[in-house]
Design a protein around this motif. Structure first.
Motif, PDB file in Angstrom:
ATOM      1  N   GLN A   1       0.835  -1.200   0.000  1.00 44.18           N
ATOM      2  CA  GLN A   1       0.000   0.000   0.000  1.00 44.18           C
ATOM      3  C   GLN A   1       0.871   1.252   0.000  1.00 44.18           C
ATOM      4  O   GLN A   1       0.571   2.224  -0.700  1.00 44.18           O
ATOM      5  CB  GLN A   1      -0.961  -0.019   1.178  1.00 44.18           C
ATOM      6  N   ALA A   2       1.976   1.232   0.725  1.00 44.08           N
ATOM      7  CA  ALA A   2       2.872   2.391   0.771  1.00 44.08           C
ATOM      8  C   ALA A   2       3.541   2.630  -0.585  1.00 44.08           C
ATOM      9  O   ALA A   2       3.643   3.774  -1.042  1.00 44.08           O
ATOM     10  CB  ALA A   2       3.935   2.198   1.853  1.00 44.08           C
ATOM     11  N   ASN A   3       3.998   1.563  -1.253  1.00 44.51           N
ATOM     12  CA  ASN A   3       4.612   1.722  -2.570  1.00 44.51           C
ATOM     13  C   ASN A   3       3.604   2.219  -3.600  1.00 44.51           C
ATOM     14  O   ASN A   3       3.927   3.059  -4.442  1.00 44.51           O
ATOM     15  CB  ASN A   3       5.237   0.411  -3.054  1.00 44.51           C
ATOM     16  N   LEU A   4       2.381   1.693  -3.543  1.00 46.86           N
ATOM     17  CA  LEU A   4       1.345   2.172  -4.455  1.00 46.86           C
ATOM     18  C   LEU A   4       1.036   3.643  -4.220  1.00 46.86           C
ATOM     19  O   LEU A   4       0.871   4.409  -5.167  1.00 46.86           O
ATOM     20  CB  LEU A   4       0.071   1.335  -4.312  1.00 46.86           C
ATOM     21  N   ASP A   5       0.959   4.048  -2.964  1.00 46.93           N
ATOM     22  CA  ASP A   5       0.678   5.438  -2.650  1.00 46.93           C
ATOM     23  C   ASP A   5       1.772   6.342  -3.212  1.00 46.93           C
ATOM     24  O   ASP A   5       1.488   7.360  -3.855  1.00 46.93           O
ATOM     25  CB  ASP A   5       0.534   5.629  -1.142  1.00 46.93           C
ATOM     26  N   ALA A   6       3.008   5.964  -3.011  1.00 51.25           N
ATOM     27  CA  ALA A   6       4.126   6.762  -3.526  1.00 51.25           C
ATOM     28  C   ALA A   6       4.130   6.778  -5.052  1.00 51.25           C
ATOM     29  O   ALA A   6       4.345   7.824  -5.674  1.00 51.25           O
ATOM     30  CB  ALA A   6       5.450   6.212  -3.002  1.00 51.25           C
ATOM     31  N   TYR A   7       3.875   5.647  -5.668  1.00 49.90           N
ATOM     32  CA  TYR A   7       3.876   5.555  -7.130  1.00 49.90           C
ATOM     33  C   TYR A   7       2.733   6.356  -7.733  1.00 49.90           C
ATOM     34  O   TYR A   7       2.934   7.116  -8.684  1.00 49.90           O
ATOM     35  CB  TYR A   7       3.786   4.083  -7.558  1.00 49.90           C
ATOM     36  N   LEU A   8       1.540   6.197  -7.196  1.00 50.02           N
ATOM     37  CA  LEU A   8       0.396   6.930  -7.733  1.00 50.02           C
ATOM     38  C   LEU A   8       0.539   8.433  -7.523  1.00 50.02           C
ATOM     39  O   LEU A   8       0.068   9.227  -8.332  1.00 50.02           O
ATOM     40  CB  LEU A   8      -0.904   6.421  -7.104  1.00 50.02           C
ATOM     41  N   GLY A   9       1.189   8.826  -6.450  1.00 52.41           N
ATOM     42  CA  GLY A   9       1.386  10.246  -6.165  1.00 52.41           C
ATOM     43  C   GLY A   9       2.463  10.886  -7.010  1.00 52.41           C
ATOM     44  O   GLY A   9       2.413  12.085  -7.304  1.00 52.41           O
ATOM     45  N   ALA A  10       3.459  10.131  -7.402  1.00 48.13           N
ATOM     46  CA  ALA A  10       4.576  10.661  -8.200  1.00 48.13           C
ATOM     47  C   ALA A  10       5.257   9.503  -8.924  1.00 48.13           C
ATOM     48  O   ALA A  10       6.334   9.061  -8.528  1.00 48.13           O
ATOM     49  CB  ALA A  10       5.567  11.399  -7.305  1.00 48.13           C
ATOM     50  N   PRO A  11       4.618   8.989  -9.979  1.00 44.82           N
ATOM     51  CA  PRO A  11       5.150   7.792 -10.649  1.00 44.82           C
ATOM     52  C   PRO A  11       6.594   7.914 -11.116  1.00 44.82           C
ATOM     53  O   PRO A  11       7.389   7.002 -10.908  1.00 44.82           O
ATOM     54  CB  PRO A  11       4.219   7.596 -11.848  1.00 44.82           C
ATOM     55  N   THR A  12       6.938   9.034 -11.744  1.00 42.79           N
ATOM     56  CA  THR A  12       8.288   9.157 -12.284  1.00 42.79           C
ATOM     57  C   THR A  12       9.341   9.384 -11.200  1.00 42.79           C
ATOM     58  O   THR A  12      10.518   9.159 -11.440  1.00 42.79           O
ATOM     59  CB  THR A  12       8.377  10.288 -13.329  1.00 42.79           C
ATOM     60  N   ARG A  13       8.913   9.788 -10.028  1.00 42.82           N
ATOM     61  CA  ARG A  13       9.852   9.920  -8.912  1.00 42.82           C
ATOM     62  C   ARG A  13      10.085   8.542  -8.281  1.00 42.82           C
ATOM     63  O   ARG A  13      11.208   8.212  -7.897  1.00 42.82           O
ATOM     64  CB  ARG A  13       9.307  10.890  -7.860  1.00 42.82           C
ATOM     65  N   LYS A  14       9.023   7.746  -8.176  1.00 44.36           N
ATOM     66  CA  LYS A  14       9.150   6.418  -7.578  1.00 44.36           C
ATOM     67  C   LYS A  14       9.875   5.455  -8.517  1.00 44.36           C
ATOM     68  O   LYS A  14      10.696   4.653  -8.084  1.00 44.36           O
ATOM     69  CB  LYS A  14       7.752   5.872  -7.223  1.00 44.36           C
ATOM     70  N   VAL A  15       9.555   5.528  -9.812  1.00 49.74           N
ATOM     71  CA  VAL A  15      10.178   4.655 -10.813  1.00 49.74           C
ATOM     72  C   VAL A  15      10.581   5.519 -12.011  1.00 49.74           C
ATOM     73  O   VAL A  15       9.817   5.678 -12.959  1.00 49.74           O
ATOM     74  CB  VAL A  15       9.224   3.522 -11.260  1.00 49.74           C
ATOM     75  N   PRO A  16      11.765   6.104 -11.966  1.00 49.46           N
ATOM     76  CA  PRO A  16      12.217   6.908 -13.108  1.00 49.46           C
ATOM     77  C   PRO A  16      12.194   6.077 -14.392  1.00 49.46           C
ATOM     78  O   PRO A  16      12.618   4.925 -14.397  1.00 49.46           O
ATOM     79  CB  PRO A  16      13.655   7.290 -12.727  1.00 49.46           C
ATOM     80  N   GLY A  17      11.635   6.651 -15.451  1.00 48.81           N
ATOM     81  CA  GLY A  17      11.539   5.941 -16.718  1.00 48.81           C
ATOM     82  C   GLY A  17      10.233   5.205 -16.917  1.00 48.81           C
ATOM     83  O   GLY A  17      10.024   4.601 -17.971  1.00 48.81           O
TER      84      GLY A  17
END
Length: 69
Positions: A28-44
């Motif tokens: 849930q924490a990774n999804l929250d971070a990804y949905l909030g800022a996808p390119t910051r969580k997973v560049p590219g």
């Protein structure tokens, strides 16, 4: 059925190489971070639309936490 699964691990063939190589497991924490800022969580990543509203992210994560049918 997404929470607990490794990112980019289904038969869907449109995952970005960055997401496949991210070695993320969808918590849930990774999804929250990804949905909030996808390119910051997973560049590219190919997902470039961020969901800034925390309530909307929480609703999406709740839905993604349900078991797959």
């Amino acid at each position: 059925g997404v929470v607990g699964r490794k990112a980019g691990s289904t038969a869907f063939n449109k995952y970005s190489p960055a997401l496949k190589a991210s070695n993320l497991t969808w918590t849930q924490a990774n999804l929250d971070a990804y949905l909030g800022a996808p390119t910051r969580k997973v560049p590219g990543t190919r997902m470039v639309i961020a969901i800034s509203d925390a309530r909307q992210r929480a609703a999406i994560i709740q839905h993604l936490s349900r078991p797959a049918k």
